[in-house]
Structure formats: structure tokens, C-alpha cells
Design a protein around this motif. Structure first.
Motif, short mmCIF file in Angstrom:
data_model
loop_
_atom_site.label_atom_id
_atom_site.label_comp_id
_atom_site.label_asym_id
_atom_site.label_seq_id
_atom_site.Cartn_x
_atom_site.Cartn_y
_atom_site.Cartn_z
N ASN A 173 1.52 -2.24 0.09
CA ASN A 173 1.21 -3.16 1.20
C ASN A 173 0.46 -2.57 2.54
O ASN A 173 1.21 -1.75 2.98
N ILE A 174 -0.40 -3.04 2.89
CA ILE A 174 -1.18 -2.56 3.90
C ILE A 174 -1.54 -3.69 5.07
O ILE A 174 -1.74 -4.69 4.62
N VAL B 57 -2.39 -6.84 3.03
CA VAL B 57 -3.42 -6.71 1.98
C VAL B 57 -2.28 -6.07 0.79
O VAL B 57 -1.69 -5.07 1.23
N THR B 58 -2.27 -6.65 -0.30
CA THR B 58 -1.18 -6.23 -1.25
C THR B 58 -2.10 -5.79 -2.58
O THR B 58 -3.01 -6.49 -3.04
N VAL B 59 -2.12 -4.67 -3.07
CA VAL B 59 -2.83 -3.92 -4.08
C VAL B 59 -1.79 -3.45 -5.20
O VAL B 59 -0.78 -2.92 -5.07
N VAL C 177 -2.48 3.12 -7.91
CA VAL C 177 -3.27 3.73 -6.95
C VAL C 177 -2.25 4.47 -5.90
O VAL C 177 -1.08 4.54 -5.90
N ASP C 178 -2.95 5.13 -5.35
CA ASP C 178 -2.34 5.85 -4.29
C ASP C 178 -2.35 5.24 -3.01
O ASP C 178 -3.39 4.76 -2.41
N ILE C 179 -1.46 5.28 -2.09
CA ILE C 179 -1.38 4.46 -0.94
C ILE C 179 -2.33 5.08 0.10
O ILE C 179 -2.97 4.41 0.92
N VAL D 39 0.20 1.08 7.32
CA VAL D 39 1.01 0.91 6.14
C VAL D 39 2.08 -0.29 6.45
O VAL D 39 2.35 -0.30 7.81
N TRP D 40 2.34 -1.25 5.88
CA TRP D 40 3.12 -2.46 6.03
C TRP D 40 4.44 -2.24 6.53
O TRP D 40 5.33 -1.55 5.89
#
Length: 147
Positions: free
Chosen positions: A28-29, A64-66, A70-72, A88-89
Motif C-alpha cells: 500500500n502506497i 495505491v494497492t499492489v 513485488v518489493d515495496i 508508504v501507507w
């Protein structure tokens, strides 16, 4: 001759060390987005990353949720490369925190239903406050039932 060439390629491909796959996770970003063009730009940038399975952009929450392997840090750098401010969220849902109004947890800039993720808002299960809270809990079968 063609068979031997294919066999040689197989041995060289099999002898290469395999890259470590990052574990599947949800990233989450928080991204500052104002319009649909911003949403489209961020979505296209993140979807291009290797290992991304799904992307969910919420313009109202600025999140944005991915999902995927993947790496944060890679996701964060890719979003920042679009020219958007991102981090970062930092929030958790309000109902998952034991003490939502503790110093540092409540943030008036947080989206509705969220508070900051701070360690002292969760609460220690061995503390006296937590024991007293569990004493009258409906989910506790040994709780006091005065009604």
C-alpha cells in the motif's frame, strides 16, 4: 547437429542459478493524485513492474494497492518516477487499534476510518487495561454476564 545444440542450451540454462522470487505480498502506497490522468499515469507505471498481479487505485483515499511478487521499494521508486509524491501507507483501520486516541495515533489528515499505525496504540495484551477490557467482552466465554 541441431539436437546437440538444443541439448547444450538446456544444460547452460539449467546450470544458471535461479533468481530468488520475492514473496507474494500486498503493498500500500499513499500517492497525491488530483485527477484521472494522475490515476492513469500511476496505474500504467506500476503495472509495468515485473511480478505485479493486480493494481487498485483509490483516488479518494489517495492509496495505491499492489498485489503480487513485488518489493515495496521498487513500487515506491516507480511511483516516484512519475513525478508524484509518494510514501508508504501509514494508516490502519480504526477498528483494529485498541487505543485510537493515544498520542500520535489520531491524525486529522487521515482518511475517514483510519488512524496512524503507531506501536503504543495497539496495546499490550498483558497490561491491566487489556485484562479489564476482556473481562466484559461478549466473545469471552468466561466473561462476567450481568444483565
Amino acid at each position: 547437429m541441431g539436437f546437440l545444440d538444443n541439448l547444450a542450451e538446456c544444460f547452460t540454462a539449467c546450470s544458471k542459478p535461479k533468481e530468488k522470487l520475492t514473496p507474494k505480498q500486498t503493498v500500500n502506497i499513499r500517492v497525491k493524485m488530483d485527477c484521472e490522468a494522475c490515476v492513469r499515469k500511476v496505474t500504467n507505471a506500476v503495472e509495468g513492474l515485473e511480478g505485479v498481479e493486480s493494481v487498485d487505485v483509490n483516488k479518494k483515499l489517495q492509496r495505491v494497492t499492489v498485489n503480487g511478487h513485488v518489493d515495496i521499494n521498487e513500487v515506491l521508486e516507480e511511483v516516484k518516477s512519475t513525478g508524484k509524491t509518494a510514501d508508504v501507507w501509514p494508516f490502519v483501520p480504526y477498528n483494529l487499534v485498541t487505543f485510537p486516541y493515544v498520542n500520535g495515533a489520531y491524525d486529522h489528515k487521515a482518511p475517514i476510518g483510519f488512524v496512524r499505525n503507531v506501536p503504543h496504540a495497539v496495546g499490550d495484551p498483558k497490561s491491566p487495561e487489556m485484562k479489564l477490557m476482556g473481562l466484559f467482552n461478549d466473545d469471552n466465554p468466561n466473561a462476567c454476564s450481568i444483565m
